[in-house]
Design a protein around this motif. Structure first.
Motif, PDB file in Angstrom:
ATOM      1  N   LEU A   1       0.824  -1.213   0.000  1.00 35.94           N
ATOM      2  CA  LEU A   1       0.000   0.000   0.000  1.00 35.94           C
ATOM      3  C   LEU A   1       0.857   1.261   0.000  1.00 35.94           C
ATOM      4  CD1 LEU A   1      -2.797  -1.180   2.427  1.00 35.94           C
ATOM      5  CD2 LEU A   1      -3.089  -0.592   0.013  1.00 35.94           C
ATOM      6  N   PHE A   2       1.974   1.223   0.717  1.00 35.16           N
ATOM      7  CA  PHE A   2       2.881   2.372   0.733  1.00 35.16           C
ATOM      8  C   PHE A   2       3.436   2.627  -0.671  1.00 35.16           C
ATOM      9  CE2 PHE A   2       7.092   4.328   1.536  1.00 35.16           C
ATOM     10  CZ  PHE A   2       6.643   5.496   2.126  1.00 35.16           C
ATOM     11  N   LEU A   3       3.838   1.574  -1.361  1.00 31.85           N
ATOM     12  CA  LEU A   3       4.348   1.733  -2.728  1.00 31.85           C
ATOM     13  C   LEU A   3       3.263   2.260  -3.668  1.00 31.85           C
ATOM     14  CD1 LEU A   3       6.563  -1.469  -3.030  1.00 31.85           C
ATOM     15  CD2 LEU A   3       7.329   0.912  -2.791  1.00 31.85           C
ATOM     16  N   ILE A   4       2.032   1.778  -3.495  1.00 32.81           N
ATOM     17  CA  ILE A   4       0.924   2.286  -4.306  1.00 32.81           C
ATOM     18  C   ILE A   4       0.698   3.770  -4.027  1.00 32.81           C
ATOM     19  CG2 ILE A   4      -1.585   2.163  -4.662  1.00 32.81           C
ATOM     20  CD1 ILE A   4      -1.316  -0.890  -4.174  1.00 32.81           C
ATOM     21  N   GLU A   5       0.743   4.154  -2.758  1.00 46.14           N
ATOM     22  CA  GLU A   5       0.570   5.572  -2.398  1.00 46.14           C
ATOM     23  C   GLU A   5       1.678   6.437  -3.007  1.00 46.14           C
ATOM     24  OE1 GLU A   5      -1.865   7.156  -1.220  1.00 46.14           O
ATOM     25  OE2 GLU A   5      -2.922   6.005   0.282  1.00 46.14           O
ATOM     26  N   ILE A   6       2.895   5.935  -3.003  1.00 48.22           N
ATOM     27  CA  ILE A   6       4.003   6.682  -3.630  1.00 48.22           C
ATOM     28  C   ILE A   6       3.742   6.843  -5.123  1.00 48.22           C
ATOM     29  CG2 ILE A   6       6.450   6.569  -4.274  1.00 48.22           C
ATOM     30  CD1 ILE A   6       6.979   5.367  -1.492  1.00 48.22           C
ATOM     31  N   CYS A   7       3.326   5.766  -5.782  1.00 51.71           N
ATOM     32  CA  CYS A   7       3.023   5.848  -7.217  1.00 51.71           C
ATOM     33  C   CYS A   7       1.899   6.845  -7.490  1.00 51.71           C
ATOM     34  CB  CYS A   7       2.650   4.470  -7.762  1.00 51.71           C
ATOM     35  SG  CYS A   7       4.046   3.340  -7.880  1.00 51.71           S
ATOM     36  N   ILE A   8       0.878   6.833  -6.657  1.00 53.18           N
ATOM     37  CA  ILE A   8      -0.221   7.786  -6.815  1.00 53.18           C
ATOM     38  C   ILE A   8       0.286   9.211  -6.651  1.00 53.18           C
ATOM     39  CG2 ILE A   8      -2.352   8.654  -5.744  1.00 53.18           C
ATOM     40  CD1 ILE A   8      -3.108   5.720  -5.190  1.00 53.18           C
ATOM     41  N   ALA A   9       1.135   9.436  -5.644  1.00 47.58           N
ATOM     42  CA  ALA A   9       1.656  10.783  -5.390  1.00 47.58           C
ATOM     43  C   ALA A   9       2.564  11.265  -6.518  1.00 47.58           C
ATOM     44  CB  ALA A   9       2.407  10.807  -4.063  1.00 47.58           C
ATOM     45  N   VAL A  10       3.370  10.373  -7.055  1.00 41.03           N
ATOM     46  CA  VAL A  10       4.347  10.765  -8.071  1.00 41.03           C
ATOM     47  C   VAL A  10       3.728  10.848  -9.463  1.00 41.03           C
ATOM     48  CG1 VAL A  10       6.487  10.051  -9.242  1.00 41.03           C
ATOM     49  CG2 VAL A  10       6.302   9.878  -6.754  1.00 41.03           C
ATOM     50  N   PHE A  11       2.905   9.864  -9.798  1.00 42.20           N
ATOM     51  CA  PHE A  11       2.405   9.769 -11.162  1.00 42.20           C
ATOM     52  C   PHE A  11       0.945  10.192 -11.322  1.00 42.20           C
ATOM     53  CE2 PHE A  11       5.696   6.422 -10.759  1.00 42.20           C
ATOM     54  CZ  PHE A  11       6.643   6.995 -11.606  1.00 42.20           C
ATOM     55  N   GLY A  12       0.215  10.250 -10.249  1.00 40.10           N
ATOM     56  CA  GLY A  12      -1.200  10.590 -10.345  1.00 40.10           C
ATOM     57  C   GLY A  12      -1.413  12.081 -10.500  1.00 40.10           C
ATOM     58  N   ASN A  13      -2.100  12.443 -11.538  1.00 39.87           N
ATOM     59  CA  ASN A  13      -2.405  13.851 -11.767  1.00 39.87           C
ATOM     60  C   ASN A  13      -3.799  13.954 -12.369  1.00 39.87           C
ATOM     61  OD1 ASN A  13      -2.107  16.579 -11.818  1.00 39.87           O
ATOM     62  ND2 ASN A  13      -0.852  16.633 -13.657  1.00 39.87           N
ATOM     63  N   ASP A  14      -4.759  13.380 -11.643  1.00 43.57           N
ATOM     64  CA  ASP A  14      -6.119  13.354 -12.142  1.00 43.57           C
ATOM     65  C   ASP A  14      -7.059  13.896 -11.074  1.00 43.57           C
ATOM     66  OD1 ASP A  14      -5.866  11.274 -10.344  1.00 43.57           O
ATOM     67  OD2 ASP A  14      -7.295  10.016 -11.388  1.00 43.57           O
ATOM     68  N   SER A  15      -8.344  13.745 -11.302  1.00 46.47           N
ATOM     69  CA  SER A  15      -9.304  14.288 -10.345  1.00 46.47           C
ATOM     70  C   SER A  15      -9.987  13.210  -9.508  1.00 46.47           C
ATOM     71  CB  SER A  15     -10.359  15.114 -11.089  1.00 46.47           C
ATOM     72  OG  SER A  15     -11.054  14.277 -11.998  1.00 46.47           O
ATOM     73  N   PHE A  16      -9.557  11.951  -9.643  1.00 47.09           N
ATOM     74  CA  PHE A  16     -10.188  10.895  -8.858  1.00 47.09           C
ATOM     75  C   PHE A  16      -9.177  10.038  -8.100  1.00 47.09           C
ATOM     76  CE2 PHE A  16     -11.921   6.574  -8.378  1.00 47.09           C
ATOM     77  CZ  PHE A  16     -12.969   6.870  -7.542  1.00 47.09           C
ATOM     78  N   ILE A  17      -8.227   9.452  -8.802  1.00 48.90           N
ATOM     79  CA  ILE A  17      -7.293   8.523  -8.158  1.00 48.90           C
ATOM     80  C   ILE A  17      -6.482   9.225  -7.079  1.00 48.90           C
ATOM     81  CG2 ILE A  17      -5.310   6.976  -8.495  1.00 48.90           C
ATOM     82  CD1 ILE A  17      -7.853   5.854  -9.689  1.00 48.90           C
ATOM     83  N   ARG A  18      -5.814  10.287  -7.430  1.00 51.10           N
ATOM     84  CA  ARG A  18      -4.946  10.953  -6.450  1.00 51.10           C
ATOM     85  C   ARG A  18      -5.726  11.564  -5.280  1.00 51.10           C
ATOM     86  NH1 ARG A  18       0.385  14.623  -7.249  1.00 51.10           N
ATOM     87  NH2 ARG A  18       0.764  14.875  -5.038  1.00 51.10           N
ATOM     88  N   PRO A  19      -6.729  12.386  -5.546  1.00 51.85           N
ATOM     89  CA  PRO A  19      -7.381  13.034  -4.403  1.00 51.85           C
ATOM     90  C   PRO A  19      -8.338  12.132  -3.622  1.00 51.85           C
ATOM     91  CG  PRO A  19      -8.378  13.786  -6.430  1.00 51.85           C
ATOM     92  CD  PRO A  19      -7.213  12.922  -6.819  1.00 51.85           C
TER      93      PRO A  19
END
Length: 125
Positions: free
Chosen positions: A20-38
């Motif tokens: 889950l920590f690795l997924i959160e890092i990926c979301i923080a680094v690569f996520g730039n949308d209006s659903f997944i990241r926020p």
């Protein structure tokens, strides 16, 4: 009745925490949308912290889930009162990002979905 939190290493929860920590890092680094990241990031963060606690302490799942939810709701409510700026923490980038600075009801809904998911997974028969 005295509740004692006993240290007990649990590999399953530890590995879930790492994933889950690795997924959160990926979301923080690569996520730039209006659903997944926020939104999904907030759903997953409560599950991440729940798994972290369960990885090291033998505490009933309902107590951990309620504690994690309460903690995150408290942080969210403090954001409403602009506590990062009031305490002068805005200059510490990591603290400001970790604690957040904008209150949003959708975050509380995301935390609730995450905790409900945890409780459902823990209590299925």
């Amino acid at each position: 009745m005295l509740l004692i939190a006993m240290f007990l290493f649990n590999k399953k929860y530890f590995y879930l925490t790492l994933i889950l920590f690795l997924i959160e890092i990926c979301i923080a680094v690569f996520g730039n949308d209006s659903f997944i990241r926020p939104f999904m990031g907030d759903v997953l963060v409560v599950i991440l912290i729940y798994c972290f606690v369960k990885a090291f302490w033998n505490i009933h799942s309902s107590i951990v889930a309620l504690s994690v939810f309460t903690f995150y709701c408290t942080i969210e409510i403090l954001q409403y009162f602009n506590f990062v700026n009031n305490l002068g923490l805005q200059k510490y980038k990591i603290m400001a990002v970790a604690l957040g600075s904008v209150f949003d009801w959708k975050d509380i809904i995301a935390y609730a979905i995450g905790i409900i998911t945890v409780l459902w997974l823990e209590n299925r028969t």
